[in-house]
Motif scaffolding. Structure first.
Motif, PDB file in Angstrom:
ATOM      1  N   LYS B  10     -51.086  18.147  47.750  1.00 11.06           N
ATOM      2  CA  LYS B  10     -50.305  18.731  46.661  1.00 11.06           C
ATOM      3  C   LYS B  10     -51.160  19.641  45.790  1.00 11.06           C
ATOM      4  O   LYS B  10     -50.656  20.350  44.948  1.00 11.06           O
ATOM      5  CB  LYS B  10     -49.719  17.613  45.798  1.00 11.06           C
ATOM      6  N   ARG B  15     -54.640  24.035  48.708  1.00 11.12           N
ATOM      7  CA  ARG B  15     -53.722  24.634  49.671  1.00 11.12           C
ATOM      8  C   ARG B  15     -53.938  26.127  49.799  1.00 11.12           C
ATOM      9  O   ARG B  15     -53.889  26.692  50.880  1.00 11.12           O
ATOM     10  CB  ARG B  15     -52.278  24.337  49.258  1.00 11.12           C
ATOM     11  N   GLU B 237     -35.923  39.577  26.107  1.00  9.59           N
ATOM     12  CA  GLU B 237     -35.697  38.156  26.382  1.00  9.59           C
ATOM     13  C   GLU B 237     -35.299  37.418  25.107  1.00  9.59           C
ATOM     14  O   GLU B 237     -35.715  37.783  24.000  1.00  9.59           O
ATOM     15  CB  GLU B 237     -36.982  37.516  26.939  1.00  9.59           C
ATOM     16  N   TYR B 239     -36.284  34.564  24.038  1.00  3.30           N
ATOM     17  CA  TYR B 239     -37.336  33.909  23.258  1.00  3.30           C
ATOM     18  C   TYR B 239     -38.046  34.875  22.321  1.00  3.30           C
ATOM     19  O   TYR B 239     -38.615  34.463  21.323  1.00  3.30           O
ATOM     20  CB  TYR B 239     -38.327  33.159  24.156  1.00  3.30           C
ATOM     21  N   HIS B 256     -48.538  37.144  21.960  1.00  2.00           N
ATOM     22  CA  HIS B 256     -48.291  35.849  22.594  1.00  2.00           C
ATOM     23  C   HIS B 256     -46.913  35.704  23.212  1.00  2.00           C
ATOM     24  O   HIS B 256     -46.717  34.888  24.101  1.00  2.00           O
ATOM     25  CB  HIS B 256     -48.512  34.717  21.584  1.00  2.00           C
ATOM     26  N   TYR B 257     -45.946  36.435  22.708  1.00  5.23           N
ATOM     27  CA  TYR B 257     -44.589  36.254  23.233  1.00  5.23           C
ATOM     28  C   TYR B 257     -44.230  37.352  24.225  1.00  5.23           C
ATOM     29  O   TYR B 257     -43.751  37.065  25.308  1.00  5.23           O
ATOM     30  CB  TYR B 257     -43.578  36.180  22.074  1.00  5.23           C
ATOM     31  N   ARG B 260     -48.101  38.208  26.869  1.00  9.43           N
ATOM     32  CA  ARG B 260     -48.449  37.240  27.920  1.00  9.43           C
ATOM     33  C   ARG B 260     -47.408  37.208  29.026  1.00  9.43           C
ATOM     34  O   ARG B 260     -47.730  37.113  30.207  1.00  9.43           O
ATOM     35  CB  ARG B 260     -48.594  35.838  27.317  1.00  9.43           C
ATOM     36  N   ASN B 261     -46.150  37.257  28.637  1.00  6.02           N
ATOM     37  CA  ASN B 261     -45.106  37.179  29.655  1.00  6.02           C
ATOM     38  C   ASN B 261     -44.961  38.477  30.426  1.00  6.02           C
ATOM     39  O   ASN B 261     -44.588  38.470  31.592  1.00  6.02           O
ATOM     40  CB  ASN B 261     -43.776  36.802  29.013  1.00  6.02           C
ATOM     41  N   LEU B 334     -52.405  31.158  34.053  1.00  6.70           N
ATOM     42  CA  LEU B 334     -51.641  31.774  32.971  1.00  6.70           C
ATOM     43  C   LEU B 334     -50.181  31.351  32.957  1.00  6.70           C
ATOM     44  O   LEU B 334     -49.534  31.369  31.940  1.00  6.70           O
ATOM     45  CB  LEU B 334     -51.712  33.300  33.087  1.00  6.70           C
ATOM     46  N   PRO B 336     -47.649  28.418  33.482  1.00  2.00           N
ATOM     47  CA  PRO B 336     -47.530  26.974  33.699  1.00  2.00           C
ATOM     48  C   PRO B 336     -46.457  26.615  34.719  1.00  2.00           C
ATOM     49  O   PRO B 336     -46.466  25.512  35.261  1.00  2.00           O
ATOM     50  CB  PRO B 336     -47.152  26.454  32.311  1.00  2.00           C
ATOM     51  N   ARG B 337     -45.541  27.537  34.996  1.00  2.00           N
ATOM     52  CA  ARG B 337     -44.457  27.211  35.922  1.00  2.00           C
ATOM     53  C   ARG B 337     -44.945  27.082  37.356  1.00  2.00           C
ATOM     54  O   ARG B 337     -44.348  26.404  38.162  1.00  2.00           O
ATOM     55  CB  ARG B 337     -43.362  28.280  35.841  1.00  2.00           C
ATOM     56  N   SER B 340     -46.173  23.363  38.347  1.00  2.00           N
ATOM     57  CA  SER B 340     -45.142  22.338  38.459  1.00  2.00           C
ATOM     58  C   SER B 340     -44.210  22.630  39.626  1.00  2.00           C
ATOM     59  O   SER B 340     -43.604  21.733  40.189  1.00  2.00           O
ATOM     60  CB  SER B 340     -44.360  22.212  37.159  1.00  2.00           C
ATOM     61  N   VAL B 342     -45.233  23.614  42.464  1.00  2.00           N
ATOM     62  CA  VAL B 342     -45.917  23.144  43.656  1.00  2.00           C
ATOM     63  C   VAL B 342     -45.907  21.631  43.729  1.00  2.00           C
ATOM     64  O   VAL B 342     -45.650  21.046  44.771  1.00  2.00           O
ATOM     65  CB  VAL B 342     -47.362  23.685  43.675  1.00  2.00           C
ATOM     66  N   GLU B 344     -43.834  19.664  42.488  1.00  2.00           N
ATOM     67  CA  GLU B 344     -42.464  19.154  42.319  1.00  2.00           C
ATOM     68  C   GLU B 344     -42.100  18.123  43.373  1.00  2.00           C
ATOM     69  O   GLU B 344     -42.417  18.304  44.526  1.00  2.00           O
ATOM     70  CB  GLU B 344     -41.503  20.338  42.411  1.00  2.00           C
TER      71      GLU B 344
ATOM     72  N   ASN D 108     -33.063  29.763  26.951  1.00  2.00           N
ATOM     73  CA  ASN D 108     -34.180  30.662  27.162  1.00  2.00           C
ATOM     74  C   ASN D 108     -34.821  30.983  25.824  1.00  2.00           C
ATOM     75  O   ASN D 108     -35.388  32.026  25.630  1.00  2.00           O
ATOM     76  CB  ASN D 108     -33.639  31.935  27.838  1.00  2.00           C
ATOM     77  N   ALA D 109     -34.716  30.035  24.885  1.00  2.00           N
ATOM     78  CA  ALA D 109     -35.137  30.344  23.522  1.00  2.00           C
ATOM     79  C   ALA D 109     -36.628  30.138  23.314  1.00  2.00           C
ATOM     80  O   ALA D 109     -37.164  30.546  22.292  1.00  2.00           O
ATOM     81  CB  ALA D 109     -34.364  29.489  22.534  1.00  2.00           C
ATOM     82  N   PHE D 110     -37.278  29.485  24.267  1.00  2.00           N
ATOM     83  CA  PHE D 110     -38.698  29.201  24.062  1.00  2.00           C
ATOM     84  C   PHE D 110     -39.557  30.000  25.022  1.00  2.00           C
ATOM     85  O   PHE D 110     -39.184  30.211  26.186  1.00  2.00           O
ATOM     86  CB  PHE D 110     -38.966  27.707  24.249  1.00  2.00           C
ATOM     87  N   ASN D 111     -40.687  30.421  24.509  1.00  8.17           N
ATOM     88  CA  ASN D 111     -41.651  31.145  25.312  1.00  8.17           C
ATOM     89  C   ASN D 111     -42.085  30.264  26.492  1.00  8.17           C
ATOM     90  O   ASN D 111     -42.608  29.176  26.286  1.00  8.17           O
ATOM     91  CB  ASN D 111     -42.853  31.496  24.430  1.00  8.17           C
ATOM     92  N   TYR D 157     -43.674  22.267  28.370  1.00  6.59           N
ATOM     93  CA  TYR D 157     -43.249  23.658  28.415  1.00  6.59           C
ATOM     94  C   TYR D 157     -41.733  23.651  28.502  1.00  6.59           C
ATOM     95  O   TYR D 157     -41.132  22.657  28.921  1.00  6.59           O
ATOM     96  CB  TYR D 157     -43.837  24.358  29.635  1.00  6.59           C
ATOM     97  N   HIS D 159     -39.660  24.823  30.584  1.00  8.27           N
ATOM     98  CA  HIS D 159     -39.013  24.570  31.867  1.00  8.27           C
ATOM     99  C   HIS D 159     -39.016  23.090  32.225  1.00  8.27           C
ATOM    100  O   HIS D 159     -38.390  22.684  33.192  1.00  8.27           O
ATOM    101  CB  HIS D 159     -39.670  25.387  32.976  1.00  8.27           C
TER     102      HIS D 159
END
Lengths: 283, 344, 341, 330
Positions: B10, B15, B237, B239, B256-257, B260-261, B334, B336-337, B340, B342, B344, D108-111, D157, D159
């Motif tokens: 995992k 991997r 977006e 957020y 930061h908002y 970064r995204n 960078l 975090p998604r 998680s 992977v 999952e 979708n309100a949070f970064n 986070y 998600h």
């Protein structure tokens, strides 16, 4: 979306429209021009690197020949390779990508794995090495090789498009109405992918121009005849960059190639806004 | 499967590493078969050449080829393959044709760092500058800076980089004579002792300036346009809107908002950039006579020096694969998604 | 066969139906079974309405897709007019396929954006040889548009879906199903995305088709009020985590809910009537979190949230559907009775 | 109902969106007041301009939205502040501290790349709360108040949270600075019934315990019936009726309000008389002449096609914009 709407949207994007006309102009010049303007093959030692005049708008080359006529005649092979590569790689990419996306499962995983591996191998060096092993002395062979090396990224995006269209409710509705596989593929899915396919076609054309001119520049493609790439190589090896008088000789082919690349990409960007409703904004 | 193995399976890093080595393994295998089995493959070419040039028998020519390539050409193909793989694993790439007696590995050690140096710095500069410019014009869209930078970006990003290189050479080197390019051939100043002296460092930097400028000019446009695009998407977006509603400072929201995204999707492009630049280096380095790995490759191509060609190709591929790996790692740090998804 | 001639013949039957997927975690991870539907059974007679009510993720859409023959069940049986479509020869399967249609939730997704309304509706007409040429097709399309109250039809027939409002698109979707003379329609949240002011008109249109054509409906919704309005004379099945918790005649379920889950649902719904809604007694849940399908609790799947659970019973055994009163089935060890509101 | 002092006054507010086909008249001449501790519900369907209006109250409408005219006055300690003429710095201090907003898109309100904890801290820092411990203590308290596990949520986070959890986190965050007004835009419409109920009960508790004034923006009449003290219905960007909840549900005058009530089925009520409003919502670029509701109205008069009615008082706190206001009352 009707053709009329597409034309309307093209008209809205000025840069894209300029790109479209430049592209059209270059294609016309390369395919029709040679029948109108004869290739100047007379060597004139006294007129080497002559400055541009009205009769010779781009001046004379290293052997006193008209550069303009060489530019007119030098586009056909370059563009043919670009178009052939574009068509071939788009076809391969489309069929493999669509097939992979449709069929799913192990075959899909395998095809995508192959694509992944292909994508990590730097394409241009591979092309160089292959060019050293295979003698690429005609444009069809060259196009074929370029196409074989350039389909993977397109295949991947076609696949993801198919996957996303495949799950749409209207596909499910079409299945329920028993409209048949042919209808579902060609009437429901394909029209939704057209934009994608055209844009990718243009990208693979520009990539083919990059690669073929690069190969020619390094002297790895024993092509003959008039060709923008050969003109650059010629000018470069004859040291045309060193004299102000000879600049037109090297600049002319560089500029037409740059113009072609820019126009193609500018046009494809405006196509992107047409086919992607999200970019189009609320209408 | 034991628990620790499952945990390992995992592990994202592990991997990716495995996938990376699998790709390298595959590429090495491919080059082997390319050289060995393709019609008109270099070994046959070499053998025929030697036969016609020196009039030796096929057997003798084959022996010569075998010693050059370090392959026992008489054994079955799969034995040759295993043999080849073993040698590759320890960095034994055979000897150069054109400069006999020089191990290929030595050439690579000599040439590769220069490419990594010039390409690495260029990517870094171009990425940073491009991101700032892209973000800037996304915020000031419609303004004069937007028009200028967007046009500049759309032109430079579509012109092939080697043509940009030639143009740079013509204008800076020949016409304006700002950069004495004929002195700048090679990678390091002549007659200066290599080391951490200011003179030497300045020297290597000056030698690399034109190739680096070429890389930067031809890639920065892409960064500007993509960053402008992702920034504008991110600005829309929810957020970001919520962050404004929360009364956050503009600077905090931008960095930061939005920032970064907006940068995240660029990492996939970064991967492609690395590949394109290192891959395109044969052209650029030839134009500027910058003695990096690309220059070595195009030289070996011109001289049909197959062992060198093959090894350099492998090297370039492996550097690209490693660069991809690095970009992936950075990306997973960078976003975090990723992790998680992977585990999952 | 006219719909009226056999009023009580079952159109569709689901028997002990199970749907599960194998989910693999990671490349080498162990494959696990994700059970979306567990032991679903119901019978639907000709011209009847069954509303499936439940919250998101309860499996109600999957039930609809199984009934429509889009998803093949893992085990259990589905019978359409007494025959299992999955064992039918191909030509009979296509016939079943045509008789069963679906109306999707999102009218923005269910119509192909690149086609005109005419293309969308005429394609099945040509495919199933209901029309011979363009002229006939156009006439037939107009007739169908008229039937779903899209008039004047000339305003609509050559438009693209994005030029229509949500309600109009949903009518087009309904007209499209009518091209194949369906007997059984699965309506999956068919009106939940429409504006309130026009929602009932689409519901009324669907009811009219039932009267005129004898269509049988499986009506999937999260909205009990709409289920009650649409399926007044029909039945409701309440689902939770892939199981039917309670089923019975619509009004019986609304006025005499027996399962604690149904009771909580009913007590939780705000009503468009200030006096009623403010005087409602709310039943508190034990927990706000819905268990994950990957990690279902032992015993009754609702017990971790149920305020009326019996320790040692509900957390040990899983109840099965029992007939509490004629036609009213409930799956609970501690059923209640009487109205909640 | 005992009414507090006025906290917000919206007067003759008009907002257009710029579009290729012409101006989209999203908000037209809207006026209303909000009183301390009251719960005002703005009811409107998709495209009625309700969201645009909500956003404009904290000056957050998108750049393509232009406030044509009107004033938005916020009252604090007897002094009135004009929101439209606030500087960026003033607005920053005003938002969330005075008026907080819970959006429709809470999902979708949070970064996505920053932990929830950091986003709470961000909010505190932006309003001069220097003490991290204090911000976190307050955050944990609020998260417990919305029935969430603070430790878990703060370290997550976005998600990693479910839709209902995110909505509750956002509500908790909106309370961080004790705002006077809380604007909630379709805050329950994407949620399941049981989650929705949790949120509704939570909001009732907030109202009781904290005395915050609420503005609910929703399409859902039942939500208004449950939560509102007063209701405003808007149609085509305009207030067509305004009154107490009781007035609106019992004595609605405007055919649109009446139509909406008749179009909303309930679980316990009976079905008689339930029916849709005919026609479709209007195109905000090409609005009909006269009363904008005339194409959908059951009994339009010739006057309705010529003249747009003003909002007039027809009783205590009850206003309506209909030319036939007198006839249609029963």
């Amino acid at each position: 979306m009707s053709l009329n709407e597409i034309l309307q949207l093209i008209r809205k994007d000025k840069v894209g429209m300029v790109g479209f006309f430049v592209l059209l102009g270059l294609i016309l010049m390369s395919y029709v021009g040679p029948y109108v303007i004869p290739l100047d093959e007379v060597v004139r030692v006294d007129r080497i690197y002559e400055a541009p005049t009205l009769a010779h708008p781009l001046g004379m080359d290293n052997m006193g020949r008209d550069i303009f006529s060489e530019i007119v005649h030098g586009g056909r092979d370059v563009l043919t390779v670009a178009i052939l590569t574009g068509v071939l790689s788009t076809l391969i990419a489309f069929f493999l990508g669509a097939f992979s996306g449709f069929i799913g499962g192990k075959i899909d995983t395998f095809i995508m794995w192959v694509v992944d591996v292909f994508l990590t191998i730097p394409r241009f060096p591979l092309l160089l090495v292959l060019a050293a092993v295979i003698t690429l002395d005609n444009i069809y062979l060259l196009s074929g090789l370029l196409a074989i090396l350039s389909w993977p990224p397109l295949a991947r995006s076609v696949r993801s498009q198919v996957l996303s269209v495949k799950t749409r409710d209207y596909i499910e509705a079409a299945k329920l109405l028993d409209l048949g596989t042919y209808h579902i593929i060609f009437k429901e899915i394909l029209p939704n992918l057209m934009g994608y396919v055209i844009i990718n076609f243009i990208f693979s054309m520009t990539a083919a121009v990059y690669s073929q001119v690069g190969l020619i520049f390094l002297g790895l493609v024993p092509l003959s005849g008039q060709n923008w790439g050969l003109m650059i190589q010629m000018a470069w090896t004859r040291g045309a960059i060193f004299y102000t008088g000879s600049l037109a000789y090297i600049l002319a082919p560089i500029i037409v190639i740059a113009l072609f690349q820019w126009a193609a990409i500018a046009f494809s960007r405006s196509l992107e806004t047409i086919f992607n409703p999200r970019l189009r904004g609320a209408s | 499967m034991p628990a620790f193995l499952r945990r390992l399976a995992k592990n994202f890093l592990l991997r990716r590493l495995l996938a990376m080595f699998a790709t390298i393994f595959l590429v090495v295998t491919l080059t082997f078969f390319m050289v060995r089995l393709m019609p008109g493959n270099p070994i046959e070419v070499y053998i025929n050449q030697q036969m016609s040039l020196t009039g030796i028998s096929y057997q003798e020519a084959q022996n010569q080829a075998a010693s050059l390539y370090n392959i026992d050409l008489t054994s079955p193909i799969w034995v040759q393959w295993v043999d080849y793989m073993k040698k590759m694993a320890v960095g034994d790439f055979g000897y150069s044709f054109s400069s006999p007696g020089t191990p290929v590995i030595k050439m690579i050690v000599d040439y590769l760092p220069w490419t990594i140096f010039s390409v690495g710095i260029s990517i870094f500069i171009s990425f940073i500058l491009g991101i700032f410019m892209g973000m800037y014009i996304a915020y000031k869209r419609g303004g004069w800076m937007d028009h200028i930078l967007s046009s500049f970006a759309s032109i430079t990003s579509s012109v092939p980089n080697y043509l940009v290189g030639i143009l740079l050479l013509i204008f800076f080197g020949v016409q304006l004579r700002i950069i004495p390019f004929s002195v700048m051939r090679g990678t390091a100043p002549a007659g200066v002792e290599p080391g951490f002296s200011l003179e030497y460092l300045w020297g290597i930097f000056a030698h690399a300036i034109l190739p680096m400028l070429t890389y930067i000019i031809s890639t920065i446009g892409g960064w500007i346009l993509t960053m402008k695009n992702t920034t504008m998407t991110t600005m829309g977006e929810d957020y970001v809107l919520v962050a404004k509603a929360r009364g956050l400072k503009e600077s905090r929201i931008i960095v930061h908002y939005v920032g970064r995204n907006a940068i995240l999707p660029l990492f996939t492009t970064l991967v492609m950039q690395v590949g394109l630049l290192i891959g395109g280096s044969p052209l650029i380095e030839t134009i500027f006579v910058y003695k990096g790995i690309g220059y070595a490759l195009s030289n070996s191509l011109a001289q049909r020096d197959y062992p060198v060609m093959q090894a350099i190709f492998l090297c370039i591929t492996i550097s690209v694969i490693f660069a991809n790996f690095a970009a992936d790692l950075l990306y997973s740090k960078l976003d975090p998604r990723i992790k998680s998804n992977v585990t999952e | 066969m006219s719909p009226a001639s056999k009023p009580t013949s079952p159109v569709i039957e689901l028997k002990n139906l199970v749907k599960s997927y194998n989910v693999r975690s990671g490349v080498m991870g162990k494959s696990r079974e994700l059970r979306i539907l567990e032991n679903i059974s119901f019978t639907l007679n000709r011209g009847e309405i069954l509303s499936i009510v439940g919250e998101s993720g309860c499996g109600k859409t999957t039930v609809g897709k199984v009934a429509a023959g889009i998803i093949k069940p893992t085990s259990g049986e589905i019978l359409y007019e007494g025959k299992n479509p999955w064992t039918l020869p191909k030509h009979e399967f296509t016939e079943y396929r045509r008789k069963v249609q679906m109306i999707h939730q999102d009218p923005y997704q269910s119509l192909n954006p690149v086609q005109r309304i005419y293309d969308i509706i005429s394609a099945p007409l040509f495919r199933h040889k209901k029309v011979k040429n363009y002229k006939e097709a156009r006439e037939k399309v107009k007739e169908l548009l008229q039937r779903v109250d899209l008039s004047p039809v000339d305003d609509f027939i050559d438009k693209n879906p994005h030029q229509l409002s949500g309600g109009q698109r949903q009518r087009v979707a309904i007209a499209r199903t009518l091209t194949v003379d369906p007997e059984f329609i699965v309506a999956d949240e068919a009106v939940s995305m429409l504006d309130i002011s026009i929602r009932l008109s689409v519901v009324d249109l669907m009811l009219k088709l039932k009267e005129d054509l004898g269509v049988t409906y499986l009506f999937i919704t999260h909205d009990l009020a709409i289920a009650k309005y649409f399926g007044k004379g029909g039945r409701i099945a309440v689902m939770y985590l892939g199981r039917i918790m309670e089923t019975g005649p619509t009004l019986e379920i609304i006025h005499n809910p027996m399962h604690p889950y149904t009771r909580i649902l009913l007590s939780s719904i705000p009503e468009a009537d200030p006096e009623k809604t403010r005087s409602k007694k709310h039943i508190q849940l034990r927990s706000l979190d819905i268990p994950s399908l990957m990690d279902l609790p032992k015993g009754c799947k609702f017990h971790p949230r149920c305020p009326l659970w019996l320790a040692g019973k509900c957390d040990q055994d899983e109840p099965s559907l029992q007939e509490a009163s004629p036609g009213h089935w409930v799956s609970c060890f501690n059923p209640q009775s009487g109205p909640v509101a | 109902m005992a009414r507090g002092e006025k906290v917000l006054t919206v007067e003759k507010l008009s907002i257009d969106y710029i579009s290729r086909r012409g101006p989209v008249q999203a908000v037209r001449n809207v006026s209303f007041d909000l009183y301390a501790g009251e719960n005002l519900c703005i009811i409107g369907e998709s495209g009625s301009g309700k969201t645009t209006m909500g956003m404009s109250l904290v000056k957050l409408s998108p750049p393509s939205a232009v406030i044509k005219k009107g004033t938005i006055l916020y009252t604090l300690g007897g002094k009135e502040y004009d929101v439209r003429s606030m500087s960026e710095a003033q607005l920053r201090a005003f938002r969330w501290k005075e008026v907080a907003m819970v959006f429709q898109g809470a999902l979708n309100a949070f970064n996505p790349v920053i932990r929830i904890k950091k986003q709470f801290l961000d909010t505190g820092w932006a309003h001069n709360m220097k003490d991290n411990k204090e911000i976190l203590r307050r955050s944990e308290e609020l998260l417990r108040f919305v029935q969430l596990d603070p430790k878990r949520v703060l370290n997550s986070y976005q998600h990693e949270l479910s839709g209902g959890m995110k909505q509750r986190v956002l509500i908790a965050m909106s309370l961080l600075l004790n705002p006077k007004i809380l604007i909630m835009d379709e805050c329950t419409s994407a949620l399941d019934i049981l989650t929705q109920r949790t949120i509704i009960n939570l909001l009732k508790k907030i109202k009781e315990e904290m005395g915050i004034a609420f503005i609910f923006v929703s399409h859902d009449l039942s939500l208004a019936a449950e939560l509102a003290d007063r209701i405003v219905t808007i149609y085509a960007g305009r207030v067509v009726e305004m009154g107490t909840t009781e007035d609106i549900f019992k004595n609605a005058v405007h055919p649109y309000t009446r139509g909406l009530i008749k179009a909303t089925p309930t679980v316990t009520g009976n079905e008689e008389g339930l029916t849709s409003i005919k026609g479709t919502p209007p195109d905000l670029i090409r609005l009909p002449a006269g009363c904008k509701f005339n194409p959908r109205c059951e009994f339009p008069t010739t006057q309705c096609y010529q003249e747009e009615p003003e909002l007039v008082s027809i009783g205590k706190d009850h206003y309506v914009a209909c030319l036939k206001a007198d006839q249609s009352r029963d």
